[in-house]
Design a protein around this motif. Structure first.
Motif, PDB file in Angstrom:
ATOM      1  N   ILE A 171       0.925  -1.105  -0.135  1.00  0.00           N
ATOM      2  CA  ILE A 171      -0.002  -0.105  -0.009  1.00  0.00           C
ATOM      3  C   ILE A 171       0.592   1.141  -0.124  1.00  0.00           C
ATOM      4  O   ILE A 171       1.832   1.316   0.850  1.00  0.00           O
ATOM      5  N   PRO A 172       0.556   2.222  -0.606  1.00  0.00           N
ATOM      6  CA  PRO A 172       1.538   3.400  -1.087  1.00  0.00           C
ATOM      7  C   PRO A 172       1.418   4.107   0.245  1.00  0.00           C
ATOM      8  O   PRO A 172       0.170   4.168   0.803  1.00  0.00           O
ATOM      9  N   ASP A 173       2.619   4.897   0.671  1.00  0.00           N
ATOM     10  CA  ASP A 173       2.558   5.724   1.942  1.00  0.00           C
ATOM     11  C   ASP A 173       1.242   6.825   1.701  1.00  0.00           C
ATOM     12  O   ASP A 173       1.108   7.265   0.498  1.00  0.00           O
ATOM     13  N   GLY A 174       0.506   6.966   2.695  1.00  0.00           N
ATOM     14  CA  GLY A 174      -0.518   8.027   2.620  1.00  0.00           C
ATOM     15  C   GLY A 174      -1.730   7.566   2.232  1.00  0.00           C
ATOM     16  O   GLY A 174      -2.910   8.051   2.290  1.00  0.00           O
ATOM     17  N   ILE A 175      -2.054   6.089   2.102  1.00  0.00           N
ATOM     18  CA  ILE A 175      -3.212   5.667   1.508  1.00  0.00           C
ATOM     19  C   ILE A 175      -3.859   4.796   2.602  1.00  0.00           C
ATOM     20  O   ILE A 175      -3.369   4.139   3.144  1.00  0.00           O
ATOM     21  N   ASN A 176      -5.206   5.127   2.661  1.00  0.00           N
ATOM     22  CA  ASN A 176      -6.004   4.605   3.927  1.00  0.00           C
ATOM     23  C   ASN A 176      -6.371   3.228   3.488  1.00  0.00           C
ATOM     24  O   ASN A 176      -7.292   3.146   2.433  1.00  0.00           O
ATOM     25  N   ASP A 177      -5.785   2.300   3.872  1.00  0.00           N
ATOM     26  CA  ASP A 177      -6.164   0.867   3.569  1.00  0.00           C
ATOM     27  C   ASP A 177      -7.773   0.415   3.681  1.00  0.00           C
ATOM     28  O   ASP A 177      -8.461   0.185   2.666  1.00  0.00           O
ATOM     29  N   THR A 178      -8.427   0.815   5.029  1.00  0.00           N
ATOM     30  CA  THR A 178      -9.636   0.601   5.053  1.00  0.00           C
ATOM     31  C   THR A 178     -10.419   1.244   4.028  1.00  0.00           C
ATOM     32  O   THR A 178     -11.571   0.596   3.547  1.00  0.00           O
ATOM     33  N   HIS A 179     -10.483   2.760   3.782  1.00  0.00           N
ATOM     34  CA  HIS A 179     -11.091   3.469   2.750  1.00  0.00           C
ATOM     35  C   HIS A 179     -11.045   2.697   1.359  1.00  0.00           C
ATOM     36  O   HIS A 179     -12.280   2.823   0.723  1.00  0.00           O
ATOM     37  N   VAL A 180      -9.847   2.274   0.993  1.00  0.00           N
ATOM     38  CA  VAL A 180      -9.797   1.824  -0.456  1.00  0.00           C
ATOM     39  C   VAL A 180     -10.605   0.655  -0.484  1.00  0.00           C
ATOM     40  O   VAL A 180     -11.190   0.302  -1.288  1.00  0.00           O
ATOM     41  N   ARG A 181     -10.358  -0.335   0.448  1.00  0.00           N
ATOM     42  CA  ARG A 181     -11.037  -1.561   0.319  1.00  0.00           C
ATOM     43  C   ARG A 181     -12.749  -1.445   0.398  1.00  0.00           C
ATOM     44  O   ARG A 181     -13.300  -2.095  -0.402  1.00  0.00           O
ATOM     45  N   ASN A 182     -13.041  -0.707   1.309  1.00  0.00           N
ATOM     46  CA  ASN A 182     -14.248  -0.442   1.308  1.00  0.00           C
ATOM     47  C   ASN A 182     -14.965   0.231   0.192  1.00  0.00           C
ATOM     48  O   ASN A 182     -16.302   0.050  -0.210  1.00  0.00           O
ATOM     49  N   THR A 183     -14.226   1.255  -0.298  1.00  0.00           N
ATOM     50  CA  THR A 183     -14.792   1.861  -1.705  1.00  0.00           C
ATOM     51  C   THR A 183     -14.872   0.928  -2.873  1.00  0.00           C
ATOM     52  O   THR A 183     -15.690   0.811  -3.472  1.00  0.00           O
ATOM     53  N   LEU A 184     -13.732  -0.011  -2.967  1.00  0.00           N
ATOM     54  CA  LEU A 184     -13.819  -1.137  -4.058  1.00  0.00           C
ATOM     55  C   LEU A 184     -15.141  -2.030  -3.741  1.00  0.00           C
ATOM     56  O   LEU A 184     -15.821  -2.128  -4.700  1.00  0.00           O
ATOM     57  N   LEU A 185     -15.531  -2.469  -2.554  1.00  0.00           N
ATOM     58  CA  LEU A 185     -16.500  -3.019  -2.322  1.00  0.00           C
ATOM     59  C   LEU A 185     -17.760  -2.607  -2.596  1.00  0.00           C
ATOM     60  O   LEU A 185     -18.572  -2.878  -3.146  1.00  0.00           O
ATOM     61  N   ASN A 186     -17.961  -1.509  -2.088  1.00  0.00           N
ATOM     62  CA  ASN A 186     -19.197  -0.626  -2.020  1.00  0.00           C
ATOM     63  C   ASN A 186     -19.688   0.033  -3.086  1.00  0.00           C
ATOM     64  O   ASN A 186     -20.878  -0.026  -3.697  1.00  0.00           O
ATOM     65  N   GLU A 187     -18.846   0.587  -3.919  1.00  0.00           N
ATOM     66  CA  GLU A 187     -18.911   1.312  -5.182  1.00  0.00           C
ATOM     67  C   GLU A 187     -18.330   0.395  -6.482  1.00  0.00           C
ATOM     68  O   GLU A 187     -19.034   0.725  -7.362  1.00  0.00           O
ATOM     69  N   PHE A 188     -17.639  -0.508  -6.463  1.00  0.00           N
ATOM     70  CA  PHE A 188     -17.275  -1.225  -7.545  1.00  0.00           C
ATOM     71  C   PHE A 188     -17.595  -2.757  -7.588  1.00  0.00           C
ATOM     72  O   PHE A 188     -17.384  -3.513  -8.372  1.00  0.00           O
ATOM     73  N   ASN A 189     -17.926  -3.299  -6.443  1.00  0.00           N
ATOM     74  CA  ASN A 189     -18.545  -4.712  -6.135  1.00  0.00           C
ATOM     75  C   ASN A 189     -17.138  -5.399  -6.144  1.00  0.00           C
ATOM     76  O   ASN A 189     -17.331  -6.734  -6.846  1.00  0.00           O
TER      77      ASN A 189
END
Length: 69
Positions: free
Chosen positions: A10-28
């Protein structure tokens, strides 16, 4: 280590949980987070069956570009 999983740092400064939740909720799209000492440091992305199809790989890359840019 598993040959059917890619571990991506995971790149520095990137929020792991936010990215994974967005992938799941917005992109399935569901990807795994790191476990133990790698929690919050890597994403685990499967490479078997349906996830290994070109269309699904392109969908994931497109989703990452929208979220991370």
């Amino acid at each position: 280590r598993l040959p059917m999983l890619n571990a991506i740092k995971i790149p520095d400064g990137i929020n792991d949980t936010h990215v994974r939740n967005t992938l799941l909720n917005e992109f399935n799209i569901e990807i795994g987070g790191g476990l133990g000492s790698l929690s919050g440091k890597i994403w685990r992305i499967g490479l078997m069956g349906e996830t290994a199809r070109k269309e699904n790989i392109e969908k994931l890359i497109t989703a990452f570009n929208k979220i991370l840019n």
